[in-house]
Design an enzyme around this catalytic site. Structure first.
Site, short mmCIF file in Angstrom:
data_model
loop_
_atom_site.label_atom_id
_atom_site.label_comp_id
_atom_site.label_asym_id
_atom_site.label_seq_id
_atom_site.Cartn_x
_atom_site.Cartn_y
_atom_site.Cartn_z
N SER A 7 30.12 -36.12 -2.90
CA SER A 7 31.07 -36.99 -2.96
C SER A 7 31.23 -37.79 -1.64
O SER A 7 30.24 -38.55 -1.29
CB SER A 7 32.34 -36.38 -3.17
N ASP A 16 33.20 -38.18 -14.85
CA ASP A 16 33.40 -37.71 -13.36
C ASP A 16 35.07 -37.70 -13.11
O ASP A 16 35.42 -36.71 -12.68
CB ASP A 16 32.59 -38.52 -12.47
N HIS A 35 34.42 -34.09 -11.75
CA HIS A 35 33.96 -34.30 -10.43
C HIS A 35 33.85 -33.16 -9.78
O HIS A 35 32.92 -32.84 -8.76
CB HIS A 35 35.11 -35.20 -9.60
#
Length: 284
Positions: A93, A210, A265
């Protein structure tokens, strides 16, 4: 006896040793979130040294990106110094952008593979639960008012907030991502490009479900144009200009793209299927 001893020594020297893996966490994350990923690595590659850097974890992860790049560089450099044969960087990320900053600004780096796991590499333009924690009342059309000024740039998310409708403000006030991409002039860009091109492989991982990286194609260097249509990596100006080396890496055959549907995610680093299909073969 001497012959047997020689054969044993030769056999020992032929035992494959895996390069160390350095994990860089994302926003509001820390080492404990990457326990499973570390276990995956050591399960399939026994003996691998895996380090999840704890610097700027959890609440500290919202500090300015350049400040984090400097801090993470110190930790990564210390680990690299112990491993002259090279290391792998696995960055999740926001951590993917931190690693981009480290790879660009650190001379004489010794990173073999850089894996960007669901990272907003071309920026972020979508309000998520993470952003709501920082700016509870914001909507994506007004975030630029918060981010594109001196105060806003003290928050990590604002350093890669990329509003396609306020391009001139993004270029003028964003002091991180446009510099990293070579979208705004910098006397350091030539050196940064040379540093970044020292890596042997770039692995880009992301997917349509995601739910945080927006657009999700940002994890593959794609991004919105002014009408919010996604423009793929190879049609991005920073790719075509080869401003930080992306086109050169691609021409070398050193970019690998992995797309996985059905992964949220926060699940990327705990999904064994994703690890086996997207990461395992690069971590040798």
């Amino acid at each position: 006896m001497k012959t047997l001893l020689l054969l044993l020594l030769l056999a020992a020297s032929c035992v494959h040793t895996y390069k160390p893996v350095i994990i860089v966490h994302g926003i509001f994350d820390g080492p404990k979130e990457f326990t499973k990923l570390s276990e995956f690595i050591t399960k399939v590659h026994p003996g691998t040294e895996v380090t999840t850097i704890s610097r700027f974890d959890y609440k500290a992860s919202v500090k300015p990106m350049w400040q984090q790049v400097i801090g993470f560089s110190k930790d990564i450099e210390e680990i690299m110094r112990r491993h002259p044969d090279g290391v792998h960087l696995l960055c999740f990320s926001q951590g993917g952008l931190i690693c981009r900053g480290v790879l660009s600004t650190m001379p004489d780096l010794n990173v073999h593979t850089f894996i960007a796991l669901s990272s907003p590499l071309a920026g972020q333009y979508g309000v998520t639960s993470y952003l709501k924690c920082l700016f509870p009342k914001c909507v994506k059309k007004t975030v630029h008012l918060i981010c594109y000024n001196k105060f806003g740039q003290k928050c990590s998310v604002c350093n890669y907030w990329n509003d396609p409708h306020f391009r001139s403000s993004y270029l003028k006030y964003n002091n991180f991502l446009p510099l990293l991409n070579g979208e705004t002039p910098s006397s350091k860009m030539t050196a940064w490009r040379e540093n970044f091109l020292r890596i042997k492989r770039l692995v880009l991982i992301g997917g349509p479900d995601d739910g945080v990286i927006t657009p999700w194609q940002s994890s593959h260097f794609g991004f919105y144009n002014s009408t919010e249509d996604v423009v793929e990596m190879k049609k991005q100006k920073f790719y075509m200009d080869d401003s930080f080396g992306l086109k050169t890496l691609d021409a070398r055959g050193n970019i690998s793209v992995c797309v996985h549907a059905g992964v949220k995610h926060t699940e990327w680093h705990s999904n064994f299927t994703v690890f086996r299909s997207c990461m395992e073969k690069w971590l040798t």
